[in-house]
Design an enzyme around this catalytic site. Structure first.
Site, short mmCIF file in Angstrom:
data_model
loop_
_atom_site.label_atom_id
_atom_site.label_comp_id
_atom_site.label_asym_id
_atom_site.label_seq_id
_atom_site.Cartn_x
_atom_site.Cartn_y
_atom_site.Cartn_z
CE1 TYR A 134 8.35 55.08 28.75
CE2 TYR A 134 6.52 54.15 27.52
CZ TYR A 134 7.55 55.08 27.63
OH TYR A 134 7.76 55.99 26.62
CG ASP B 185 -0.62 54.32 32.23
OD1 ASP B 185 -1.44 54.23 31.29
OD2 ASP B 185 0.59 54.57 32.05
CE LYS C 129 0.81 50.80 24.66
NZ LYS C 129 1.96 50.80 23.79
C1 PLP Z 1 1.13 51.80 30.37
C2 PLP Z 1 1.60 52.80 29.37
N1 PLP Z 1 1.40 54.11 29.61
C3 PLP Z 1 1.78 55.05 28.73
C4 PLP Z 1 2.41 54.72 27.55
C5 PLP Z 1 2.83 55.79 26.60
O1 PLP Z 1 2.01 55.77 25.48
P1 PLP Z 1 2.52 56.37 24.08
O2 PLP Z 1 3.64 55.50 23.60
O3 PLP Z 1 1.30 56.35 23.21
O4 PLP Z 1 2.98 57.77 24.35
C6 PLP Z 1 2.64 53.38 27.26
C7 PLP Z 1 3.32 52.99 26.00
O5 PLP Z 1 3.78 51.90 25.82
C8 PLP Z 1 2.22 52.40 28.19
O6 PLP Z 1 2.43 51.09 27.95
#
Ligand code: PLP
Length: 429
Positions: free
Chosen positions: A143, A238, A266
């Site tokens: 994700y 990511d 985060k």
């Molecule tokens: C690995 C990863 N990338 C991107 C995101 C997206 O971040 P946001 O919820 O701040 O848009 C998340 C959210 O859980 C994530 O876990």
């Protein structure tokens, strides 16, 4: 017992889709009514019905300093008194960028944004601009936020809701997203042999956290690095979840692999809305106003968010590697308590812990991919989740999510958690 939360949820459902502002909060994977937060303090979260939980959700990862840490509250208060947003540069943004470039091995230049979704969406646009190619590769169950290109075979809430591809994503966009099983280095090589010249980037969670917590198999990340390099594609880590969480320098420091671009979120905001993307100077030179790739934000680099995030990163730096060792030892003890309790009762269980993340699965190990994670017993997790809540511990409301640890969880909270696991396991046999 949950009267106030039930009333609050009923009111919320009248005016918000599903009563929530982010789908996973609705408890669909585990059933029941979500409890509404009243406040948090250190490792504890309190709901509006007066229950207290040892919190391992931690706002889905940002709160590595727990709830309402006095230093972070003070940083936000002091920033707020000077003004909440200016729309012109501040020195605080430069200090944050200096800190990030110093701590994250692969980042030479960084752009702040407001969420992880913005970070990954922008990093993809940049990779496509840099390579003049359209396709991207992601992994099943990975994700990366909800940008169109990335809502294909995504884990986390998308998987929980059984939406392999969200309606509303143009077919032509989804077609440029190629997906492979996580931890399958052979599949990566084979895809590049066929389509390598079309691929702008591979985006990967270097430790997967949105299909439960899954570790990269030895050599997997190295293969991604070698193959992308060989075909002139970019490697994007990511690290929205893993950044400053599995190690101070993220998974890239922990595994010694240098991606071209990194996305963050985060922990970098300590609970305020922040994301970032950055990497090699020559690639970042394409970002406006230095270059032609457009990306902008009215509130990007917001002073409250920068103040909270910067203080959090400084505190992590002061705590040093010992903090991450302690978090990992703590996570291992939760996994050990879970597996021992399961084994004693003949319930198939398995788990992982790394840095400040852990994952609990109701199935035998190993768990290396989305297919393996999603074959774990979801019904049993749902019962376990509710039994843990009843015993004062808050986990993620889906087995396909990671658990998070904070620097302020102590032996006392661990003991409460071990007892809760013992009782909750008895309830799911
Ligand atoms: C690995 C990863 N990338 C991107 C995101 C997206 O971040 P946001 O919820 O701040 O848009 C998340 C959210 O859980 C994530 O876990």
């Amino acid at each position: 017992m949950y009267d106030k939360s039930e009333a609050a949820f009923a009111a919320a459902k009248r005016v918000m889709p599903g009563g929530v502002n982010s789908p996973v909060r609705a408890f669909k994977a585990v059933g029941g009514t979500p409890f509404f937060a009243s406040h948090g303090e250190g490792p504890y979260l309190y709901d509006i019905d007066g229950h207290r939980y040892v919190d391992y959700l931690l706002s889905w990862g940002p709160l590595i300093w727990g709830h309402a840490h006095p230093e972070i509250v003070a940083a936000v208060e002091s920033a707020a008194r000077r003004g909440t947003s200016f729309g012109v540069p501040t020195e605080l943004e430069t200090r944050m960028a200096e800190k990030v470039t110093q701590l994250m091995p692969s980042i030479e230049v960084v752009r702040m944004v407001n969420s992880g979704t913005e970070a990954t969406m922008s990093a993809l646009r940049l990779a496509r601009a840099y390579t003049s190619r359209d396709c991207i590769v992601k992994f099943e169950g990975g994700y990366h936020g909800h940008a169109d290109s990335l809502l294909v075979k995504a884990g986390s809430g998308v998987a929980t809701f059984g939406l392999p591809n969200s309606p509303g994503v143009p077919r032509t966009t989804a077609e440029t997203t190629l997906t492979l099983p996580y931890n399958d280095a052979e599949a990566v090589r084979a895809l590049f042999a066929r389509r390598g010249e079309d691929i702008a980037a591979v985006i990967v969670e270097p430790v997967a956290g949105n299909m439960g917590c899954i570790l990269p198999e030895p050599g997997f990340l190295k293969t991604l690095r070698e193959v992308t390099q060989a075909y002139g594609a970019l490697l994007i880590f990511d690290e929205v979840m893993t950044g400053f969480r599995v190690a101070l320098g993220g998974a890239q420091a922990r595994f010694g692999i240098t991606p071209d671009l990194t996305t963050l979120g985060k922990v970098i905001g300590a609970g305020l809305p922040v994301g970032a993307y950055g990497g090699r100077r020559d690639i970042m030179a394409l970002v406006a106003p230095d270059g032609p790739m457009y990306q902008a934000g009215t509130l990007s680099g917001n002073p409250l968010a920068m103040a909270a995030g910067l203080r959090s990163l400084e505190m992590l730096e002061e705590a040093g590697p010992a903090l991450y060792e302690r978090l990992e030892a703590f996570g291992r003890r939760i996994v050990a308590a879970f597996t021992a309790a399961g084994q004693r009762r003949g319930v198939p269980v398995y788990g992982h812990a790394i840095g400040g993340m852990f994952g609990l699965f109701f199935r035998e190990g190993p768990v290396r991919s989305f297919a393996e994670a999603s074959s774990a017993d979801a019904g049993r997790y749902a019962r376990f989740f509710h039994a843990m809540l009843q015993n004062g511990v808050s986990l993620a409301p889906s087995q396909l999510e990671a658990g998070f640890l904070s620097a302020v969880h102590t032996e006392r909270e661990l003991a409460l958690t071990e007892e809760a696991i013992e009782r909750a396991m008895a309830a799911v046999v």
